[in-house]
Design an enzyme around this catalytic site. Structure first.
Site, PDB file in Angstrom:
ATOM      1  N   CYS A  13       0.751  -1.269   0.035  1.00  0.00           N
ATOM      2  CA  CYS A  13      -0.063   0.155   0.111  1.00  0.00           C
ATOM      3  C   CYS A  13       0.823   1.280  -0.132  1.00  0.00           C
ATOM      4  O   CYS A  13       1.936   1.309   0.247  1.00  0.00           O
ATOM      5  CB  CYS A  13      -0.889   0.179   1.229  1.00  0.00           C
ATOM      6  N   CYS A 248      12.795  -2.581   5.768  1.00  0.00           N
ATOM      7  CA  CYS A 248      12.747  -3.775   4.631  1.00  0.00           C
ATOM      8  C   CYS A 248      13.773  -3.112   3.554  1.00  0.00           C
ATOM      9  O   CYS A 248      13.555  -1.957   2.791  1.00  0.00           O
ATOM     10  CB  CYS A 248      11.349  -3.417   4.086  1.00  0.00           C
ATOM     11  N   CYS A 394       7.434 -13.300   3.346  1.00  0.00           N
ATOM     12  CA  CYS A 394       7.505 -11.781   4.087  1.00  0.00           C
ATOM     13  C   CYS A 394       5.954 -11.834   4.959  1.00  0.00           C
ATOM     14  O   CYS A 394       4.949 -12.368   4.338  1.00  0.00           O
ATOM     15  CB  CYS A 394       7.352 -10.821   3.153  1.00  0.00           C
ATOM     16  N   CYS A 445      15.860  -5.126   7.873  1.00  0.00           N
ATOM     17  CA  CYS A 445      14.857  -6.677   7.653  1.00  0.00           C
ATOM     18  C   CYS A 445      15.497  -7.242   6.653  1.00  0.00           C
ATOM     19  O   CYS A 445      15.583  -6.803   5.396  1.00  0.00           O
ATOM     20  CB  CYS A 445      13.357  -6.687   8.009  1.00  0.00           C
ATOM     21  N   CYS A 448      13.475 -12.321   4.312  1.00  0.00           N
ATOM     22  CA  CYS A 448      13.177 -13.032   3.079  1.00  0.00           C
ATOM     23  C   CYS A 448      14.382 -13.942   2.660  1.00  0.00           C
ATOM     24  O   CYS A 448      14.221 -14.723   1.646  1.00  0.00           O
ATOM     25  CB  CYS A 448      12.253 -12.256   1.894  1.00  0.00           C
TER      26      CYS A 448
HETATM   27  S1  SF4 Z   1      10.978 -10.208   4.933  1.00  0.00           S
HETATM   28 FE1  SF4 Z   1      11.736  -9.181   2.902  1.00  0.00          FE
HETATM   29  S2  SF4 Z   1      10.246  -8.289   1.950  1.00  0.00           S
HETATM   30 FE2  SF4 Z   1       9.656  -8.530   4.023  1.00  0.00          FE
HETATM   31  S3  SF4 Z   1       9.999  -6.742   5.083  1.00  0.00           S
HETATM   32 FE3  SF4 Z   1      11.803  -8.257   5.445  1.00  0.00          FE
HETATM   33  S4  SF4 Z   1      13.176  -7.757   3.730  1.00  0.00           S
HETATM   34 FE4  SF4 Z   1      11.267  -6.634   3.392  1.00  0.00          FE
END
Ligand code: SF4
Length: 476
Positions: A13, A248, A394, A445, A448
């Site tokens: 979003c 992210c 994710c 993060c 993934c």
């Molecule tokens: S898991 Fe991957 S896509 Fe999801 S927030 Fe973390 S870095 Fe981003």
């Protein structure tokens, strides 16, 4: 992300808000236009005229929802807007945002970007207390929490409610006289504050501020609840201080627009660096570098610069497809692959080509595109991916398929090379990816890629509903 153009991931979003401007509806419309890449299923704007909240939301692109004189009908001095791609809550008209409700005789509007990871348990708890949910969106949880708060003051009620949420959430909340901008304590999604003449502007990405010539001021801080009223701005930090920042990293690699600065640094620049790094790590001899447009363009430029191999736009993207093919349904995805990218036959015929892309998710669409290049006469097709293999799903608002459907979760790189019928395949290393970022690796993060989830996740969550499903439980 070409494999993902039709087979996920997508971002969840985009948010845009304006405080203190009689043109707030028009400015928010423009802002949402600039954020269209963050969600193409639905769009909405809610304004305040000081007495009431006026709403226009609907399914479709921003230009479709706001065609005709509709913006004139919702004029106000403040506005919040939303573009939607469903990650939690199915894609139907009921789930358009911003949501508008009456809580204890106060009109309140809410727009959300991200995923609330404790949504199923919170919903169960609220269900048990008699709450009746109108949508399948996790955003609605905040409404029920606000309605149950004993706090007299709305800001207090909001602070008390948001601390019960876990996961990734940027929120715009509006009453008739205030806007609140809230960012989760890990700061997963980008969220910026700017100014335009005497007004204040809030946006998921800075590209939307550029469009309306607003000046970026700062990011909303992780864990901040920013209250904006005619008396000015007040910041609150109600969350416990035990969260680590976890931006992210995939916003930089793929999701955000290249003309945005995200987490304080430019996306275009990062993507070119990723290409440079990839060329250093996985050099090869070839006749041309071809990006998978548009998301692979910038890394391919970097790769070509570093390697000295000719850059060519050998895969042409059809820009006139529209959102029909972006609907999250398998049939549309597969059809979309065939019409969206077409190789330039005369260019690639008899050539050794290197395709640069930002990821391979399921592998289904990449396979078709590689076959198309071979059919067009390429003698060798190599692939270079400007991030490490995606092996984990994710749970923070990006619509990756579950782990079992990620090709890199099931096969080695050598096996993927064979499945896709490539002459060679290489991914950027994890360390190489982090080196290209302007913030320390610990601030991102990267779950993934490495499965190290910075905020506890309920892997049984259904991305399209708050209910748990047997299938999700099997795949967890
Ligand atoms: S898991 Fe991957 S896509 Fe999801 S927030 Fe973390 S870095 Fe981003």
């Amino acid at each position: 992300m070409n494999d993902s153009e039709y087979s996920s991931p997508k971002d969840s979003c985009g948010l845009f808000g304006v405080f203190g401007n009689s043109e707030s509806a028009d400015l928010t419309f423009l802002g949402l236009y600039s954020l269209q890449h963050r969600g193409e299923e639905a769009a909405g704007i809610i304004t305040s005229n000081g007495r009431n909240l006026l709403s226009k939301v609907g399914t479709g692109l921003v230009s479709e929802v706001f065609s005709g004189p509709v913006l004139q009908e919702i004029k106000g001095d403040m506005a919040i807007g939303h573009v939607r791609y469903s990650t939690t809550g199915s894609s139907n008209a009921n789930n358009c945002q911003p949501m508008k409700v009456s809580i204890k005789r106060r009109e309140v509007s809410i727009a959300h970007n991200g995923n609330i990871t404790n949504a199923p348990s919170l919903r169960k708890c609220l269900d048990d207390q008699g709450a009746i949910f109108q949508t399948s969106m996790d955003t609605e949880l905040l409404i029920h929490l606000l309605a149950r708060s004993d706090c007299e003051d709305f800001t207090d009620a909001l602070c008390e409610s948001v601390i019960k949420l876990k996961g990734a959430f940027c929120l715009l909340v509006m009453t008739v006289d205030k806007i609140y901008a809230i960012r989760d304590p890990s700061g997963f999604r980008p969220f910026s504050l700017g100014k335009l003449w005497g007004s204040l502007v809030l946006s998921s990405e800075t590209c939307a501020m550029d469009l309306i010539e607003a000046e970026y001021t700062r990011d909303i801080q992780p864990g901040e609840v920013l209250e904006i009223s005619k008396d000015g701005m007040k910041s609150f930090f109600p969350f416990k201080k035990d969260h680590k920042v976890a931006h992210c990293i995939f916003e930089q690699i793929y999701f955000a627009k290249p003309d945005s600065n995200v987490f304080g640094f430019n996306v275009y620049e990062t993507r070119k660096k990723l290409g440079h790094q990839l060329a250093k790590e996985s050099p090869l001899e070839a006749d041309m570098i071809i990006p998978m447009p548009d998301s692979g363009n910038y890394a391919a430029l970097g790769f070509a610069e570093e390697s000295g191999i000719q850059f060519e736009l050998g895969m042409i993207r059809n820009h006139y497809i529209g959102r029909t093919f972006i609907e999250p349904s398998q049939v549309m995805r597969e059809f979309g692959v065939k019409v969206k990218h077409n190789p330039v036959k005369d260019l690639v015929k008899g050539k050794r080509v290197v395709v640069v892309d930002d990821s391979i998710v399921r592998g289904t669409t990449a396979k078709i595109k590689i076959k198309n290049l071979r059919d067009a006469g390429a003698t060798e097709v190599h692939m270079r991916i400007c991030c490490p293999p995606h092996r984990h799903s994710c749970y923070y608002g990006i619509d990756f398929p579950e782990k079992s459907k990620l090709i890199a979760s099931n096969f080695s790189i050598e096996e993927i090379k064979k499945i896709l019928d490539l002459d060679s395949l290489a991914y950027l290393s994890y360390e190489g990816m982090l080196q290209c970022m302007k913030l320390p690796g610990k601030d991102f993060c990267t779950a993934c890629f490495n499965g190290d989830y910075p905020v506890e996740v309920d892997k049984s969550i259904n991305k399209y509903s708050l209910e748990l499903t047997n299938e999700d439980n099997r795949n967890a």
